[in-house]
Design an enzyme around this catalytic site. Structure first.
Site, PDB file in Angstrom:
ATOM      1  N   LYS A  54       5.472  -8.894   5.544  1.00 39.75           N
ATOM      2  CA  LYS A  54       5.028  -7.527   5.809  1.00 39.75           C
ATOM      3  C   LYS A  54       5.378  -7.195   7.256  1.00 39.75           C
ATOM      4  O   LYS A  54       5.218  -8.048   8.146  1.00 39.75           O
ATOM      5  CB  LYS A  54       3.516  -7.446   5.568  1.00 39.75           C
ATOM      6  CG  LYS A  54       2.919  -6.058   5.712  1.00 39.75           C
ATOM      7  CD  LYS A  54       1.435  -6.060   5.345  1.00 39.75           C
ATOM      8  CE  LYS A  54       0.799  -4.680   5.442  1.00 39.75           C
ATOM      9  NZ  LYS A  54      -0.635  -4.681   5.063  1.00 39.75           N
ATOM     10  N   SER A  90      -5.743  -4.234   1.051  1.00 37.87           N
ATOM     11  CA  SER A  90      -4.287  -4.070   1.039  1.00 37.87           C
ATOM     12  C   SER A  90      -3.465  -5.215   0.472  1.00 37.87           C
ATOM     13  O   SER A  90      -2.241  -5.094   0.374  1.00 37.87           O
ATOM     14  CB  SER A  90      -3.796  -3.759   2.446  1.00 37.87           C
ATOM     15  OG  SER A  90      -4.118  -2.438   2.765  1.00 37.87           O
ATOM     16  N   SER A 137      -2.027  -1.160   1.783  1.00 38.88           N
ATOM     17  CA  SER A 137      -0.908  -0.856   2.643  1.00 38.88           C
ATOM     18  C   SER A 137       0.276  -1.799   2.461  1.00 38.88           C
ATOM     19  O   SER A 137       1.362  -1.511   2.957  1.00 38.88           O
ATOM     20  CB  SER A 137      -1.377  -0.914   4.103  1.00 38.88           C
ATOM     21  OG  SER A 137      -1.816  -2.227   4.425  1.00 38.88           O
TER      22      SER A 137
HETATM   23  N1  GLN Z   1      -7.082   1.455   2.141  1.00 37.89           N
HETATM   24  C1  GLN Z   1      -7.775   0.856   3.228  1.00 37.89           C
HETATM   25  C2  GLN Z   1      -7.526   1.636   4.486  1.00 37.89           C
HETATM   26  O1  GLN Z   1      -6.793   2.551   4.418  1.00 37.89           O
HETATM   27  C3  GLN Z   1      -7.391  -0.592   3.400  1.00 37.89           C
HETATM   28  C4  GLN Z   1      -6.106  -0.791   4.107  1.00 37.89           C
HETATM   29  C5  GLN Z   1      -5.844  -2.247   4.391  1.00 37.89           C
HETATM   30  O2  GLN Z   1      -6.437  -3.127   3.774  1.00 37.89           O
HETATM   31  N2  GLN Z   1      -4.976  -2.487   5.356  1.00 37.89           N
HETATM   32  O3  GLN Z   1      -8.062   1.364   5.505  1.00 37.89           O
END
Ligand code: GLN
EC number: 6.3.5.7
Length: 483
Positions: free
Chosen positions: A76, A175, A151
């Site tokens: 990532k 995410s 994400s």
């Molecule tokens: N959807 C969550 C956020 O927008 C989690 C994102 C994540 O785990 N990086 O914060």
């Protein structure tokens, strides 16, 4: 060859059926051919990959072995990779080449992995759809009109489309697990402190945790083995021995106590997903598990608490991107304030700016007690609910997401609608617990995930349950058409 799992690749390499270099070339060609449909990569690192593959082949020829030796993966794009762009999905870091490798990257490289590239992601890991990336949205290989989740949407789409067997990802509020659910993968968020955060660009430091995304629990075990462990460079890393995850996959589920929280089956859950979760419960009962209804009474407060704490930490973490030391700098700043304002205004996208504003507000004098401190108290209540539940059960089971992957753009004008989709995943981050999502069926041709949560450092238990489930079901073997 692109259908092989990490475990099969390790066997193929050991049996000299193919070399890591051959496999790497096949996958790089596949990425070049198919990724334009998905947009799952921000950078391809062909030269590095071929160099690492050749080196792994030499190590094997010299008698070395190891499940990750010669295994192609991707990172990532928030794991720092020395000399390689590490963008975090943001214009702010489009020109940033990391001066060092993240611990996860260097540990995996030492184990012999081959880095094919850096995967697309929501900007600074903020999002659940991978639509906030400065490099454009990622598409779901199961239906190109739908989001892959976020994400870590790039890692998920690439692995689901068989562009590579596994990838690293991070999970601050879901995410890893949510994109796993949306793309029919298995993904594991480890216990907070299990995997080093050193060199992992921070979103919300008390919630962020790196982990594996792969097709099977067995592959998650293999990749986690290479990622986990104490790191003196990360003050929140925990010095706890790392078990042999692959060796722990074959435990019997006889007598395993599974807790199913009654709050999970409320109004927001798609009834078709509820049915698939019931099917997965029956499957585990056949394997000897015992089901018990439990309660997580503070779950309803978790989303508001998370969406105060995560932006608060983000507003602090992202203050380092000021146009001075690294990242985007505006043209011809008039003075220091102009430099800050325009560099940040131009470098950050709208979702990141929204979170910085919310976070700075929640931390400001006068509002700190009302929002931030209150959210921290809720966080403790959420954790206490889990501690009570784990006195009675060994794992907790439920849906990973209330709905399957939505259409691209469907939630763009309503950020709160997207935040609400995190209802099942964020509690594990607030409590620091490990969680896993695994394939549990399909709704309208889109994958659905079942989530398992376990007590601290019981990643092995999650992987064991998921592996036994996968030995008896075939959802995880389904391949998206066209890939
Ligand atoms: N959807 C969550 C956020 O927008 C989690 C994102 C994540 O785990 N990086 O914060």
């Amino acid at each position: 060859m692109h259908q092989l799992t990490l475990a099969e690749i390790a066997r193929g390499l050991a049996d000299k059926k193919f070399s890591s270099e051959e496999l790497t070339k096949v996958l790089l060609a596949r990425i070049t051919q198919l990724d334009p449909q998905l947009n799952s990569f921000i950078s391809l690192t062909e030269e590095l990959a071929l160099e690492q593959a050749k080196a792994a082949d030499v190590r094997r020829a010299n008698g070395e072995s190891g499940a990750l030796l010669g295994a192609p993966i991707a990172h990532k794009d928030l794991f720092c990779t020395q000399g390689i762009r590490t963008s975090c999905g943001s214009k702010m870091l489009d020109n940033f080449k990391a001066p060092y490798d993240a611990t996860v990257v260097s540990k995996l490289a030492a184990a012999g992995t081959v880095t094919l590239g850096k995967t697309n992601m929501d900007e600074f890991a903020m999002g659940s759809a991978n639509e906030s990336s400065w490099y454009g949205a990622v598409k779901n290989p199961w239906n190109l009109e739908h989001v892959p989740g976020g994400s870590s949407g790039g890692s998920a789409a690439a692995v689901a489309a068989r562009l590579l067997p596994a990838a690293t990802a991070t999970d601050t509020g879901g995410s890893i697990r949510q994109p796993a659910a949306f793309t029919n993968l298995t993904g594991l968020k480890p216990t907070y402190g299990r995997v080093s955060r050193w060199g992992m660009i921070a979103y919300a430091s008390s919630l962020d945790q790196g982990g594996p995304l792969a097709r099977t629990a067995e592959d998650c075990a293999i990749l986690l083995q290479g990622m986990a462990g104490f790191d003196p460079n990360d003050s929140t890393s925990i010095d706890e021995p790392v078990p042999d995850y692959a060796a722990g996959l074959n435990g019997s589920l006889q007598g395993l106590r599974i807790g199913v929280p009654k709050e999970y089956f409320g109004a927001g859950l798609d009834p078709r997903i509820a049915d698939l979760i019931q099917n997965s419960i029956k499957e585990l009962q056949k394997l000897g598990a015992v089901i018990k209804e439990i309660s997580l009474p503070n779950m309803q407060h978790a989303i508001p608490a998370y969406y105060v704490i995560a932006p608060a930490e983000a507003s602090s973490n992202l203050s380092r991107f000021d146009g001075v030391r690294f990242g985007h700098r505006c043209e011809d700043p008039k003075n220091l304030e102009d430099l800050y304002k325009r560099s940040r205004g131009e470098g950050f996208g709208p979702e990141v700016q929204r979170r910085i504003m919310v976070g700075a507000y929640a931390l400001s004098a006068g509002y700190y007690d009302a929002y931030y401190l209150k959210a921290q108290k809720i966080r403790r209540l959420v954790k206490n609910d889990f501690m009570t539940a784990f006195n009675e059960v060994d794992i907790i089971l439920g849906p990973t997401t209330p709905n399957p992957a939505w259409k691209l753009g469907a939630k763009n004008s309503d950020p709160v609608a997207a935040y609400l989709e995190d209802v099942y995943t964020i509690t594990a981050n607030l409590a620091g617990l490990p969680g896993l999502s695994m394939p549990a069926g399909f709704v309208d041709g889109l994958p659905v995930g079942v989530q398992l949560l376990a007590p601290y450092f019981q990643e092995g238990r999650l992987l064991n349950v998921a592996h036994q489930y996968q030995l008896n079901t075939d959802w995880h073997t389904r391949t998206p058409t066209g890939f």
